[in-house]
Design an enzyme around this catalytic site. Structure first.
Site, short mmCIF file in Angstrom:
data_model
loop_
_atom_site.label_atom_id
_atom_site.label_comp_id
_atom_site.label_asym_id
_atom_site.label_seq_id
_atom_site.Cartn_x
_atom_site.Cartn_y
_atom_site.Cartn_z
N GLY A 1 2.46 2.20 10.71
CA GLY A 1 3.39 3.31 10.53
C GLY A 1 4.07 3.75 11.82
O GLY A 1 4.67 4.82 11.87
N GLU B 1 -6.75 4.61 7.89
CA GLU B 1 -6.53 6.04 7.63
C GLU B 1 -7.79 6.67 7.03
O GLU B 1 -8.14 7.80 7.34
CB GLU B 1 -5.31 6.22 6.71
CG GLU B 1 -4.03 5.98 7.49
CD GLU B 1 -2.87 5.46 6.67
OE1 GLU B 1 -2.90 5.55 5.44
OE2 GLU B 1 -1.92 4.95 7.29
N ASN C 1 0.87 -1.18 0.00
CA ASN C 1 0.00 0.00 0.00
C ASN C 1 0.90 1.22 0.00
O ASN C 1 1.49 1.57 1.03
CB ASN C 1 -0.88 -0.04 1.26
CG ASN C 1 -1.70 1.23 1.42
OD1 ASN C 1 -1.80 2.04 0.49
ND2 ASN C 1 -2.28 1.43 2.59
N TRP C 2 1.03 1.83 -1.17
CA TRP C 2 1.95 2.97 -1.28
C TRP C 2 1.34 4.25 -0.71
O TRP C 2 2.01 5.28 -0.65
CB TRP C 2 2.34 3.19 -2.75
CG TRP C 2 3.13 2.07 -3.35
CD1 TRP C 2 3.53 0.92 -2.71
CD2 TRP C 2 3.63 1.99 -4.68
NE1 TRP C 2 4.24 0.13 -3.58
CE2 TRP C 2 4.32 0.76 -4.81
CE3 TRP C 2 3.56 2.83 -5.80
CZ2 TRP C 2 4.93 0.35 -5.99
CZ3 TRP C 2 4.17 2.42 -6.98
CH2 TRP C 2 4.85 1.20 -7.07
N LYS C 3 0.09 4.21 -0.34
CA LYS C 3 -0.60 5.38 0.22
C LYS C 3 -0.40 6.60 -0.69
O LYS C 3 -0.36 6.45 -1.90
CB LYS C 3 -0.12 5.65 1.65
CG LYS C 3 -0.15 4.39 2.53
CD LYS C 3 0.06 4.69 3.97
CE LYS C 3 0.11 3.40 4.75
NZ LYS C 3 0.14 3.59 6.17
N SER D 1 3.45 -2.27 10.32
CA SER D 1 4.91 -2.28 10.47
C SER D 1 5.54 -3.63 10.15
O SER D 1 6.46 -4.08 10.83
CB SER D 1 5.31 -1.79 11.87
OG SER D 1 4.85 -0.47 12.07
N GLY E 1 2.77 -1.16 4.33
CA GLY E 1 2.81 0.27 4.01
C GLY E 1 4.24 0.71 3.76
O GLY E 1 4.80 0.50 2.69
N GLY E 2 4.87 1.28 4.78
CA GLY E 2 6.21 1.87 4.67
C GLY E 2 7.22 0.99 3.95
O GLY E 2 7.93 1.46 3.05
N GLU F 1 -5.38 -4.99 10.68
CA GLU F 1 -4.33 -3.99 10.87
C GLU F 1 -4.58 -3.22 12.17
O GLU F 1 -5.35 -2.24 12.16
CB GLU F 1 -4.32 -3.01 9.71
CG GLU F 1 -4.08 -3.65 8.36
CD GLU F 1 -3.52 -2.62 7.38
OE1 GLU F 1 -2.40 -2.82 6.92
OE2 GLU F 1 -4.20 -1.63 7.11
N HIS G 1 -9.50 1.22 4.84
CA HIS G 1 -8.22 1.36 5.55
C HIS G 1 -8.41 2.27 6.76
O HIS G 1 -9.19 3.21 6.71
CB HIS G 1 -7.17 1.94 4.58
CG HIS G 1 -5.78 1.89 5.15
ND1 HIS G 1 -5.32 2.81 6.05
CD2 HIS G 1 -4.78 0.99 4.98
CE1 HIS G 1 -4.08 2.49 6.40
NE2 HIS G 1 -3.73 1.38 5.76
C1 PEP Z 1 -0.80 0.06 6.07
O1 PEP Z 1 -0.95 1.24 5.92
O2 PEP Z 1 -1.62 -0.73 5.58
C2 PEP Z 1 0.35 -0.39 6.85
C3 PEP Z 1 0.32 -1.58 7.34
O3 PEP Z 1 1.38 0.50 7.02
P1 PEP Z 1 2.82 0.19 7.67
O4 PEP Z 1 3.33 -1.10 7.08
O5 PEP Z 1 3.68 1.35 7.31
O6 PEP Z 1 2.62 0.07 9.15
#
Ligand code: PEP
Length: 251
Positions: free
Chosen positions: A174, A98, A10-12, A214, A235-236, A168, A96
């Site tokens: 994040g 966010e 997920n590049w957001k 994470s 994500g990251g 999640e 999600h």
């Molecule tokens: C996400 O946004 O779906 C996520 C899991 O982010 P991160 O891996 O950065 O925690």
């Protein structure tokens, strides 16, 4: 029941066109023509087409980060399922945390989006997860259970097996804090049991439940080693080809 791992990035709201192409190409080149693990990249909507070109003819799937549940019409700024499949999407992330927190997305809206995704032949990745406050107040199962019931309220048994759920925990997204494999497995097992009650045990056994929060190359193997963890929503770490590939290799 063997479920194929699904590792989705997920590049957001990150990358620019050139970076998006380079990242997608690095993943495609490393994966080759055959992979025992399903992989998907979910770039920002404006870069779906450039990433579609980079992954065309490869096993790497394309996913969007959201959709609007309506047919073409007067919905300024929105993008529907037909447009996403038109540019090559196979997956769409829905609900999600966010979007739930920043845009006030509700379970009822996620449910409508889920129906639109399935009607448009997209595989929905439905995100659920509790906040730190919920966890500390022992409300994890209550919150996650409510999100699952609400988000899947219009889903029928026939289509349920094709969806993906992403657990999640909001406190792990994040933040660098990952749920321990045991903490994650406990919630994944709870979700699978609930899916069995909502549909059938057979359907629940087919639904892939990803973990997100994470995930990195260093913790992926232990998480993915748990029986009810069927992949990762990343994500990251999905913004760095080496890290994302490290997670895919762990799977
Ligand atoms: C996400 O946004 O779906 C996520 C899991 O982010 P991160 O891996 O950065 O925690």
């Amino acid at each position: 029941m063997s479920r194929r791992y699904l590792i989705a990035g997920n590049w957001k709201m990150n990358t620019r066109s050139r970076e998006a192409t380079a990242l997608a190409k690095a993943v495609v080149d490393a994966i080759g023509e055959d992979t025992p693990v399903d992989v998907a990249l979910c770039p920002p909507a404006v870069y779906l087409s450039v990433v579609a070109d980079a992954v065309a003819g490869t096993p790497v799937g394309l996913g969007a980060q959201n959709l609007y549940p309506a047919n073409d019409g007067a919905y300024t700024g929105e993008i529907n399922a037909g447009m996403l499949t038109d540019v090559g999407c196979r997956f769409v992330i829905l609900g999600h945390s966010e979007r739930r927190a920043l845009m006030g997305e509700t379970d009822a809206q996620v449910s409508k989006k889920l129906q639109a995704a399935l009607a448009g032949n997209l595989v929905p990745i439905v995100c659920v997860g509790e906040t730190l406050e919920d966890r500390e107040a022992n409300r994890t199962e209550k919150v996650v259970g409510t999100q699952i019931r609400g988000s899947l309220s219009e889903l029928d048994e026939v289509r349920a097996a094709g969806i993906v759920v992403a657990y999640e925990p909001v406190w792990a997204i994040g933040t660098g804090k990952t749920a321990t494999p045991e903490q994650a497995e406990e919630v994944h097992a709870f979700i699978r049991k609930l899916l069995g009650e909502l549909f059938t045990d057979d359907v629940a056994a087919q639904i892939r439940i990803q973990y997100g929060g994470s995930v990195k190359p260093g913790n992926a193997k232990q998480l993915l080693g748990k029986p009810n963890i069927d992949g990762a929503l990343v994500g990251g770490a999905s913004l760095k080809a080496d890290d994302f590939l490290g997670i895919i290799n762990a799977a």
